[in-house]
Motif scaffolding. Structure first.
Motif, PDB file in Angstrom:
ATOM      1  N   ARG A  36       0.827  -1.201   0.000  1.00  0.00           N
ATOM      2  CA  ARG A  36       0.000   0.000   0.000  1.00  0.00           C
ATOM      3  C   ARG A  36       0.869   1.262   0.000  1.00  0.00           C
ATOM      4  N   ASN A  38       0.849   3.596   2.037  1.00  0.00           N
ATOM      5  CA  ASN A  38       1.285   3.914   3.403  1.00  0.00           C
ATOM      6  C   ASN A  38       2.325   2.942   3.933  1.00  0.00           C
ATOM      7  N   THR A  40       1.970  -0.407   4.222  1.00  0.00           N
ATOM      8  CA  THR A  40       1.391  -1.675   4.696  1.00  0.00           C
ATOM      9  C   THR A  40       1.550  -2.757   3.629  1.00  0.00           C
TER      10      THR A  40
END
Length: 401
Positions: A36, A38, A40
């Motif tokens: 992701r 971010n 993750t």
């Protein structure tokens, strides 16, 4: 093949991107990791179903290790996702019930649409083989949050039966080759979801003679004409099952009796239930004929060509009590009216066996099940005439304070 070091080194980008953990045989599916923006990193099992990519989330790295993710992936590979979707299972079960002439078919169809298909449009599109107990639990949780209790168990039972039918289709060697649509089921996802047993306590509410007289004499004024006459007919007929009566078309209302199909029993065992008319029943049918003599169902609902729905009738009874609670000794439901008739028919002098036959109860002894083919029409006819006379004196013509 990925390594923990390679996963740790994966950097986020502006959009999600996916890295595969090597290759697998065609159609088996593959383990992938999605990164992701971010940072993750999530493990997914990816497979193609009907030409479309399907992802099943396994967990988040590093909480779920690469080794554990591969173990989960191997488990997912054992589940073969077929083309048959969850909605296909529901539709196939309804078709089966309609083909058998089951009186419950319309109720089950309404239940699936109202509690499953409409609230969970994405879920019913998923392959049936990918559904788990958690998905069924979430459907029932939504009902519980809406304050629905007993019917929650009913829906669970209906879903269990639908998946059981799909399983039998999958593993019955005689029918498997005849079915084009495959579901790929290995087990019934509803089986692990428990029944809420405390919502299944048998009811004991039966209206007194005075309460039944109050209800009867309120009907024309406080409910619609069709609903009022239907309730009168059900009571006059000795407390027939509403879902069976409402599923009975006009063509089965003959000169001196009607023929309903009992929805009790499995395929091939659903029996015909004959109910002779009495004076009060004929009066209600005459009123409905004055509305329409050509409708498919005598007690037609708002939709032309469709019968009044059992749930609408049930809500009408519950609301009627709610508006006039001071006139009764306590709450009652549509189901309690069948118990009321059974109880008061005893007061009117009908014995237990005759009451059971009038209400269409099955007799499980060997003699009744396999040898007794007598229809008991005359006995039921005399019993219902006696019941109508008792109702006329104690309910219909009763003077209320």
């Amino acid at each position: 093949m990925l390594t923990e070091k390679q996963i740790r080194a994966l950097k986020p980008r502006e959009k999600d991107y996916v890295i595969s953990d090597g290759r697998s045989a065609r159609g088996e599916g593959v383990l992938v990791i999605k990164v992701r923006p971010n940072g993750t990193k999530e493990f997914y099992f990816q497979r193609h179903v009907a030409g479309k990519k399907k992802l099943t989330k396994l967990g988040t790295w590093p909480t779920l290790s690469l080794t554990a993710a591969r173990d989960c992936s191997r488990g997912e590979k054992e589940v073969r996702a077929s083309d048959g979707a969850f909605q296909d299972v529901l539709d196939a079960y309804i078709t089966k019930l309609k083909g058998e002439g089951a009186a419950s078919a319309s109720d089950v169809e309404w239940s699936f649409r109202h509690y499953v298909s409409e609230p969970f449009p994405d879920l019913v599109k998923r392959p049936a083989s990918l559904l788990g107990p958690g998905d069924i639990r979430d459907i029932l949780v939504r009902m519980i949050e809406a304050g629905i209790t007993t019917y929650c168990n009913r829906l669970r039972s209906q879903l269990h039966a639908a998946f059981q039918m799909a399983l039998e289709q999958e593993f019955n060697p005689r029918s498997y080759q005849k079915k084009v649509l495959r579901f790929g089921l290995q087990s019934n996802p509803v089986a692990s979801v428990p029944v809420q047993s405390d919502w299944e306590q048998p009811g004991d509410r039966a209206l007194s003679t005075e309460e039944l007289a109050t209800l009867w004499q309120m009907l024309p004024e406080f409910l619609s004409l069709t609903t009022s006459e239907l309730l009168k007919f059900l009571i006059a007929a000795g407390g027939q099952r509403p879902e069976q009566l409402l599923a009975t078309e006009r063509r089965n209302y003959l000169k001196d009796h009607l023929i309903m199909r009992s929805n009790k029993g499995v395929e091939g065992e659903r029996s015909l239930h004959v109910v002779p008319y009495n004076k009060l029943m004929r009066q209600s049918l005459k009123v409905m004929d004055e509305i329409s003599e050509s409708s498919v169902f005598p007690f037609e609902g708002k939709v032309v060509g469709a019968s009044l729905h059992t749930n609408s009738l049930s809500r009408a009874v519950t609301k009627l009590y709610g508006r006039h609670a001071d006139k009764f000794n306590g709450p009652f439901t549509l189901r309690d009216l069948r118990r009321t008739c059974k109880t008061l028919m005893g007061v009117a002098g009908l014995n237990k066996e005759l009451k059971d036959r009038i209400q269409g109860h099955a007799f499980g002894d060997v003699s009744s099940k396999h040898y007794d083919r007598y229809d008991y029409f005359k006995e039921k006819q005399r019993g219902l005439q006696r019941w109508a006379a008792w109702l006329q004196s104690n309910v219909v013509s009763a003077k209320l304070e």
